[in-house]
Scaffold this motif. Structure first.
Motif: not given
Ligand code: MSP
Length: 675
Positions: A670, A634, A605, A584
């Motif tokens: 990302a 996540t 992200a 990210a």
């Protein structure tokens, strides 16, 4: 011969989903049930012969596993939880006419008959299942249905499964389902969910459905092939008809109540209720329910409510603190029905203070006090009305009509908004007419006394009508209001249709001072108290602000190592696969006010934006963070740190006071997955 009146009453059959047995019933769980209860109560008040069904969905591998973990039989395991569920509904004044358990003998037998019938007629056939299975959701998925190799519903890892199974020919019903849904525009509500079903599931094509399992045995046995148990949806969905005696020796209630007017369900199970269930009914040659209504979720900390987050959303605690009518009011008022909404303690306290204590509670207590003070509590027959009284009379008729339109469409919040138009109008009427001014001359000027009596009458009559209109939502408050109005023993004055009539409150009736309907809450004190309960619940749930803190430090790592030494913390590769990580990019960073350790980071992200609160402020300034590529977990439950939501965690290595962020080597965008 005149028809029996009982037979003339229209029936109204409403259901909630049957609940998975859970020891952690949170306020989100009560959402469907409280909504269905309000509708059932409304229909009863309107004179319908109502059948309101709820219950529990007790079979499946998950229950079997949990029972084994506890060292009890699955039946012992569910019995205790089901008793608690029933108690919760009692506490919340849920007026279900029946509570079905999928372990009930009559249900088991009827499901076996249904299964056999479908097999005999060729709608169920034996084959082999190979695919992916999500244990928590008890759902099978094909390769193409998986999202990033995970369960498309819950995002958790799935297991590869291959076993002999029976299948239901769902694909055969695809076109009939599409035709039915298109020609019955009210069948799936809200409309957005109908479009979702048609476009995302039905039109792309249906696959046959696995309806039996052999890898566990906590289920209803298939009578003609005993190593199989009926797999979840055929068992669960059939409850709506087996509860009425379908498949038993006495199906008179089935004949009376089926088809249901509405299955009220949360949005995540609309698919099962609008595709699998109607297809099963088609196969059984039974009429389809009139409507499936998919409501939204109550969210907390930006996600679906979950007790493991340890928030104070235990309905028992909330009901004990504020009364169950207040909680029911909040649930049904706060969020547009059909949409998702966020639950916060602040919003709950705000509504209780504003709508219930101030608006409704004060209206009743002021009116009763004035009637006692000016007329010794007794309604005078000598009364004079003015234009405002007539306008209010008209307004209440309009409100009554509108409430019915909204309740017919299951729009609970808007029905309550309508009722509160009446509450507000009466409060304003007090200010406009200033009864205390009329009272000054009432003893000497007869016209003023009569006008004062007219004003009091309009207020009492309006409050009487409100006590009727709120009955579906708040089962306890109407009786308290009527006690104060002096009409507790006169049910004929508060029948549903009397809410549209004016002049019902009898002259000569005496009011009685009662306790405040909804005591005002001190928000500061109450929020602190809820926070404390929160912290306790979090501790119990195994989480704490520290554990959920945005950065994984060596402190935690060391603790793990220690546990590992004790042999307690070895994990398998599958365990590790549960942790989802992505690269990210830090888009912005700022210090969290009042903390010298925490930074609020806004992360990208890969198209998905996240906010993470991270304990790195002593080592990294906000400026240095911008543009850094970090490693984000996540799928960590979100947490609230000092009032700020943290949706994930970034990784760092630490040694003593030294802390260094983990970042990626090389050019990678990302959103890139880490495995
Ligand atoms: N057992 C299945 C239903 C089978 S019906 C034939 C099931 N059970 S459940 O316990 O998971 O959910 C029961 C109901 O609670 C569902 O309508 C679900 O949407 C609702 N809710 C659970 N959590 C919720 C929120 N946080 N918010 C709103 N409703 C939620 O699904």
């Amino acid at each position: 011969m005149a028809e029996n009146k009982e037979n003339e009453r229209k029936t109204y059959y409403i259901t909630t989903p049957i609940y998975y047995p859970s020891g952690n019933m949170h306020i989100g769980h009560s959402y469907t049930t409280v909504a269905a209860d309000a509708e059932a109560r409304y229909r009863r008040l309107k004179g319908y012969d109502v059948m309101f069904l709820t219950g529990t969905d007790e079979h499946g591998q998950k229950i079997q596993r949990k029972a084994a973990e506890k060292g009890v039989t699955p039946k012992e395991y569910v019995d205790e939880i089901v008793a608690n569920t029933k108690e919760l509904w009692k506490l919340m004044n849920v007026s279900n006419d029946q509570f079905i358990r999928t372990t009930d003998d009559f249900h088991v037998k009827a499901v076996q008959k249904i299964f056999k019938k479908l097999y005999d007629q060729g709608d169920i056939y034996k084959s082999e299942y190979e695919g992916w299975y999500c244990t928590p959701c008890e759902s099978f998925w094909t390769e193409t249905q998986l999202v990033d190799g995970k369960c498309p519903d819950c995002g958790r890892p799935v297991e590869r499964t291959r076993e002999e199974s029976y299948f239901f020919r769902l694909s055969k019903y695809q076109q009939r389902l599409i035709d039915f849904i298109e020609s019955h525009p009210d069948f799936i509500q809200p409309v957005s969910r109908k479009n979702e079903m048609l476009n995302n599931f039905l039109r792309p094509g249906l696959e046959d459905l696995c309806v039996s399992r052999t890898s566990f045995d906590w289920g209803i046995p298939v009578t003609f092939d005993e190593k199989h148990v009926v797999y979840v949806w055929v068992d669960a969905l059939s409850n709506y008809i087996t509860a009425l005696g379908y498949g038993s020796d006495d199906d008179s209630r089935f004949k009376k109540y089926w088809p249901a007017q509405v299955h009220l369900v949360g949005k995540e199970i609309v698919r099962f209720h609008t595709i699998i269930w109607p297809a099963l009914l088609m196969a059984l040659d039974l009429p389809l329910p009139e409507q499936v209504y998919g409501h939204g979720w109550l969210l907390i900390d930006g996600g679906k409510m979950s007790k493991s987050k340890g928030n104070v959303v235990d309905p028992r605690i909330l009901c004990a603190k504020y009364g169950c009518d207040a909680i029911r009011y909040f649930l049904l008022r706060e969020v547009p029905f059909g949409s998702d909404g966020v639950f916060t303690n602040e919003a709950l306290i705000g509504r209780i203070n504003a709508d219930l204590a101030n608006d409704l509670g004060n209206l009743v207590s002021r009116t009763v006090s004035m009637q006692l003070k000016y007329f010794g509590g007794v309604q005078s027959a000598d009364k004079v009305f003015a234009d405002a009284d007539n306008e209010i009379r008209g307004l209440f008729k309009e409100i009554y009509d509108n409430v019915q339109v909204q309740m017919d469409a299951l729009q609970f919040p808007t029905a309550l908004v309508e009722i509160w138009r009446g509450v507000s109008r009466l409060n304003k009427f007090i200010d406009e007419t200033a009864p205390w001014v009329l009272a000054k001359t009432a003893d000497t000027v007869k016209a003023d006394k009569d006008r004062l009596a007219g004003v009091m009458y309009t207020l009492l009559e309006g409050i009487r009508a409100i006590s009727v209109l709120i009955e579906p939502f708040m089962p306890e408050t109407p009786a308290k209001i009527r006690e104060q109005l002096g009409i507790a023993e006169r049910p004929e004055l508060t029948a549903w249709e009397t809410a549209a009539q004016w002049g019902v409150y009898p002259d000569g009736t005496e009011v009685k001072k009662g306790e405040a309907l909804f005591p005002r809450i001190d928000p500061q004190k109450e929020l602190e108290e809820l926070e404390k309960i929160n912290a306790l619940a979090k501790e119990k749930a195994g989480g704490s602000d520290k554990a959920n803190c945005g950065t994984k430090t060596a402190e935690n790592g060391e603790a793990s190592a220690q546990q590992e030494e004790e042999g307690a913390n070895l994990i398998t590769i599958d365990d590790f696969a549960k942790v989802q990580m992505k690269v990210a990019c830090v888009e912005s960073a700022e210090r969290l006010e009042g903390s010298d350790k925490l930074l609020i980071l806004k992360l990208d992200a890969g198209g998905e934006k996240r906010q993470v609160v991270s304990g790195i402020a002593k080592q990294y300034s906000p400026e240095e963070m911008i543009g850094k590529k970090v490693i984000l977990i996540t799928n960590l439950q979100s947490a609230v740190l000092r009032g700020v939501t943290s949706e994930g965690m970034i990784l760092a290595a630490t040694k003593g006071k030294k802390l260094v962020l983990l970042t990626v080597d090389g050019d990678i965008p990302a959103g890139a997955k880490i495995s």
